[in-house]
Enzyme design. Structure first.
Site, mmCIF file in Angstrom:
data_model
loop_
_atom_site.group_PDB
_atom_site.id
_atom_site.type_symbol
_atom_site.label_atom_id
_atom_site.label_comp_id
_atom_site.label_asym_id
_atom_site.label_seq_id
_atom_site.Cartn_x
_atom_site.Cartn_y
_atom_site.Cartn_z
ATOM 1 N N LYS A 23 0.843 -1.200 0.000
ATOM 2 C CA LYS A 23 0.000 0.000 0.000
ATOM 3 C C LYS A 23 0.879 1.251 0.000
ATOM 4 C CE LYS A 23 -3.735 -0.420 2.328
ATOM 5 N NZ LYS A 23 -4.012 -1.056 3.584
ATOM 6 N N THR A 136 -7.274 -0.932 8.790
ATOM 7 C CA THR A 136 -7.174 0.512 8.582
ATOM 8 C C THR A 136 -7.973 1.193 9.689
ATOM 9 O OG1 THR A 136 -6.846 0.486 6.192
ATOM 10 C CG2 THR A 136 -7.972 2.394 7.080
ATOM 11 N N GLU A 297 -9.236 3.507 -4.660
ATOM 12 C CA GLU A 297 -10.122 4.134 -3.671
ATOM 13 C C GLU A 297 -9.958 5.647 -3.799
ATOM 14 O OE1 GLU A 297 -9.727 2.596 0.311
ATOM 15 O OE2 GLU A 297 -9.490 0.546 -0.446
ATOM 16 N N ARG A 311 -4.531 -0.398 -6.244
ATOM 17 C CA ARG A 311 -3.906 -1.727 -6.270
ATOM 18 C C ARG A 311 -4.298 -2.403 -7.586
ATOM 19 N NH1 ARG A 311 -8.399 -2.911 -2.599
ATOM 20 N NH2 ARG A 311 -7.128 -2.622 -0.749
ATOM 21 N N HIS A 824 -13.817 -36.098 -24.739
ATOM 22 C CA HIS A 824 -13.509 -37.470 -24.319
ATOM 23 C C HIS A 824 -14.484 -38.011 -23.278
ATOM 24 C CE1 HIS A 824 -9.808 -37.229 -26.632
ATOM 25 N NE2 HIS A 824 -9.764 -35.996 -26.201
#
Length: 866
Positions: A23, A136, A297, A311, A824
């Protein structure tokens, strides 16, 4: 030097993940992009975390205990991880470290509000996002509170979910370290998430914005449904405005609280269209900087947009690289070949070098570019017809792309010279069993030549030889007679199903008419393992020994037991004929049965337990009699119709034709895999020499190089260790991706649908490939070696290739997520008379192991019974 404990965000970038975590590194990178506003702040580095861990009492013992726990032992993980968190939070922050943090705070404003955010070294990576794994804390005010929350962030490396995630992904807890980001709070009136690619479809040209009032926590925690905007080419192309009843706001003295939103504002859009388009422009700038689609964000304060995190989106399926800007439509090879797992680089590069058409790799899977064939009306019809007969979901996905009004696939007058329509020319050959015999002999002779000629080849000369061998491989595959024989069997099947439905109202009549056909190498393989069980069953010592087998050298041990020599010889003879097979056999790097014979032991033991002696011959004969009886029944009913004699004569001709040729359908794959095993043994011998010469640490490392890269290593005696490690990491990450049946160059995964209204409510829809209805216990099995089947069980799995056929003799029905009419698993299910439905999306998730289900193999659906 206390400065090593704190770094300003402006000082770091994405190359410093080891120092400031994922981050922090991304925020530092964001801070350097022109026009992107990132709230000011600093990172408490991983050096600080390591110092705290060194001072935490008994932490080493607890990490040892943690690494030994099973990822599924949730109670033990919960208890131990809580102890580790308490230990870390209990360590007093040393004075010099605390001083470094408070000095950094003083420069930004000691009494301002901050977000304190965990930043682990194994998060926000291209291959693993770890989203939501650590903690967070918002609106933290004052140095003492900030120091306390920094401790909490360190401890959050050991939340239960973070520990479980690492254990499941094979990541050593000691290799991950925690940095902490301390960042000035923004008090927004709106916040949310921007995906620069559509996270549902994967389309890289469609950005998605989720938005809500107040802080973004309300969206992330699921407290409210967001407004959702979709943007393409600079305009909002779709939006849905939610009723947003609650928001999360910051409190003046620190912390946050939920608040109700005024009823007049609840259904008002959070952002204007112009704001949404501006935000997406910022997102595209960030995406260009990081070089891949981003999950961003953002928050909106009076003075504009602030970016608080970015990210990579790790769930997107990669797009094949073409080097041009043209539109492309790709069809998955894995769905045709019954192997949707990722392949290692040596595996997919060998398949590319021996395939009849160009193939493109993405996410460890192979795709064929069908754009040109879709663009021409003539070749399009042929392609859609063959795809539709094989797998209706592929056809529907292709039609979905074609039906759009954006002209994604341009129309061309024709597909250019040299390509016959899909499916090839109609098979005009006599119904003569000698044709199949001759084709099999030709294939065996070619493999014998390969085995003889490769023995003396080593070093660069081996690779020159193999490149010539690949041309012979393709020549055998493209033999016109072989193609005609395959098409003759398939076309006779289609003819019988279409005509007998039209004339007699009977669905899938060919399923019974093709029971126990001759020359089907895959069904013979399943029956031959019943014969092996017959040798072992009367020997109690051998049976007891096999129940405890774990070591691959068990065949040598067998000879020491009473009856063991016969048992060993029977298994060896089986491996001589079929030992080149394995699950996922199109990937040359997968361990073959000959290399890992323990794979067969559970199946042999199931056969010993569930069958009587002589079962193989009996089953084959029963199938033959059922097919003969069905033929007599069909012909007599046809003769009773108008023009009945002519219809019966035509049907008889087609029944003879299908029984002559449909078994051969399985042989070319057997030939390919036989050749592959010869190539593999030669390449592994070469790898052994590289290990002896200290060029490679392990011979299996060659699997992470393409064929041409391996050729270069053999020539130069030098290898790029970093490249091999990168490939190993990428391969591990590809397992989490679901390959689409159809993929566009925009990155859109198009799944297709069955468009049927004849399926009962609540039933799971698929493709009917083998007639009949069966009820029984579902056994959801993802690994053949884990099979533990009882008579009457219904096998539910993702895909079955020929290596699964030994299991087919012991089950009552089959359900797979992947498959088509001529793949198959479908061919062998019909051969053994097992009701089967394939192409059932998410079958292994929607059907639970042990549930009772009813498989409608004639109509193509599954009912889950109470």
């Amino acid at each position: 030097m206390t400065e090593r404990y704190v770094r300003d965000l402006q000082e770091v970038d994405e190359t410093q993940v080891g120092v400031v975590g994922g981050k922090g590194a991304h925020l530092g990178g964001l801070s350097g992009i022109e026009g992107i506003r990132v709230p000011g702040g600093f990172c408490v580095t991983t050096d600080a975390f390591r110092r705290i861990m060194a001072e935490a009492p008994s932490i080493d013992d607890r990490l040892d205990q943690l690494s030994r726990l099973n990822p599924d032992d949730r109670e033990a993980i919960r208890t131990l991880s809580a102890q580790i968190r308490r230990t870390i939070e209990g360590v007093a922050i040393p004075g010099d470290l605390a001083a470094a943090i408070t000095r950094a705070l003083a420069q930004l404003g000691e009494q301002a509000a901050y977000a304190v955010r965990s930043s682990a070294t194994a998060e926000d990576l291209p291959t693993a996002s770890f989203a939501g794994q650590q903690d967070t804390y918002l609106n933290v005010v004052g140095p003492a509170a900030i120091l306390q929350h920094v401790s909490r962030c360190w401890a959050s490396l050991f939340t239960e979910r973070a520990v479980t995630y690492r254990q499941r992904n094979g990541i050593d807890h000691r290799t991950v370290h925690m940095a902490v980001v301390v960042q000035q709070m923004v008090f927004p009136h709106a916040a949310g998430i921007l995906f620069t690619a559509d996270p549902v479809t994967g389309n890289r040209k469609v950005a998605t914005v989720d938005a809500g009032f107040g802080l973004g926590e309300a969206l992330v925690s699921g407290l409210v449904n967001p407004d959702v905007f979709k943007v393409r080419d600079g305009e909002v192309v779709a939006k849905s405005i939610a009723a947003k009843q609650r928001a999360v706001h910051a409190l003046p003295d620190g912390g946050t609280q939920e608040v109700a939103i005024d009823s007049q504002r609840q259904e008002r859009p959070t952002l204007t269209d112009a704001q949404v388009v501006r935000l997406v422009q910022l997102g595209r700038r960030i995406e260009a900087h990081f070089g891949r689609p981003q999950d961003i964000e953002w928050c909106l304060a009076d003075e504009g947009f602030h970016i608080v995190q970015s990210r990579p989106i790790t769930t997107l399926f990669p797009v094949p690289e073409t080097g041009d800007q043209d539109n492309h439509v790709y069809v998955s090879v894995g769905h045709q070949q019954m192997m949707t797992d990722p392949m290692k680089p040596l595996g997919f590069s060998m398949w590319q070098l021996t395939a009849m058409v160009p193939m493109h790799e993405a996410g460890g899977r192979l795709f064929v570019d069908v754009t040109r064939r879709l663009a021409s009306p003539a070749s399009r019809a042929g392609l859609l017809d063959v795809m539709g007969r094989g797998d209706p979901l592929v056809r529907d996905a292709l039609e979905t792309v074609l039906d759009r009004d954006d002209d994604f696939v341009p129309s061309l007058p024709d597909a250019g010279p040299g390509r016959p329509p899909a499916g090839g020319a109609s098979a005009q050959i006599e119904t003569d069993p000698a044709i199949v015999t001759e084709l099999i002999e030709r294939s065996q002779a070619s493999i014998a030549d390969l085995e003889r000629d490769i023995r003396t080849k080593t070093g660069p000369a081996l690779f020159d030889f193999l490149l010539e061998a690949f041309e012979e491989h393709k020549r055998v595959l493209s033999d016109p007679l072989s193609h005609q024989a395959i098409m003759a069997g398939m076309e006779a099947t289609w003819w019988l199903n279409d005509r007998l439905r039209e004339w007699l109202g009977e669905k899938n009549a060919a399923d019974t008419l093709t029971l126990s056909v001759p020359d089907n190498v895959t069904s013979e393989m399943g029956l031959a393992l019943l014969d092996v069980a017959d040798v072992i069953r009367p020997q109690p010592e051998v049976v007891a020994f096999l129940q405890g087998v774990e070591d691959e050298g068990f065949l040598e041990e067998l000879a020491k037991l009473a009856g063991g020599t016969e048992a060993r010889d029977a298994i060896e003879a089986y491996l001589d004929r079929y030992g080149m097979r394995c699950v996922g056999e199109i990937d040359i790097t997968r361990p073959r049965w000959r290399e890992r014979p323990t794979t067969l032991v559970p199946v042999i033991l199931d056969n010993v337990r569930n069958f009587e002696p002589g079962a193989a011959e009996r089953r084959f004969e029963e199938g033959r009699q059922k097919a003969r009886k069905k033929e007599q029944d069909v012909l007599s009913r046809l003769r009773a119709l108008p023009d009945g004699d002519q219809k019966a004569d035509e049907a008889k001709r087609m029944i003879d034709r299908v029984r002559t040729f449909i078994g051969y359908r399985e042989y070319p794959k057997y030939g390919i895999v036989s050749r592959y095993f010869v190539y593999k043994q030669a390449l592994l011998a070469e790898a052994e020499r590289l290990v002896q010469a200290n060029v490679l640490p392990a011979k299996e490392d060659i699997f992470y190089l393409t064929f041409h890269e391996l050729h270069d290593v053999v020539r130069s005696n030098q290898v790029d260790d970093q490249l091999i490690q990168q490939r190993k990491d990428a391969f591990r990450s590809y397992h989490a991706l679901t390959p689409p049946r159809v993929l566009t160059s925009d990155g859109e995964a198009v799944t297709g649908a069955y468009r049927r209204d004849d399926v009962p409510a609540g039933a799971l829809t698929g493709l009917p490939v083998s007639a009949g209805t069966i009820e029984g216990r579902a056994r959801v099995i993802l690994d053949m070696a884990e099979a533990d089947l009882e008579a009457g069980d219904i096998l539910v799995t993702t895909f079955t290739d020929p290596s699964w056929s030994p299991l087919f003799v012991g089950i009552a029905g089959l359900v797979t997520e992947v498959g088509g009419l001529m793949t198959h698993g479908a061919v062998i299910a019909r051969e053994y008379g097992l009701p089967a439905v394939v192409g059932v999306e998410q079958a292994t998730r929607l059907i639970r192991d042990g549930q009772r289900i009813r498989v409608h193999g004639t109509d193509g659906y599954i009912e889950i019974l109470p």
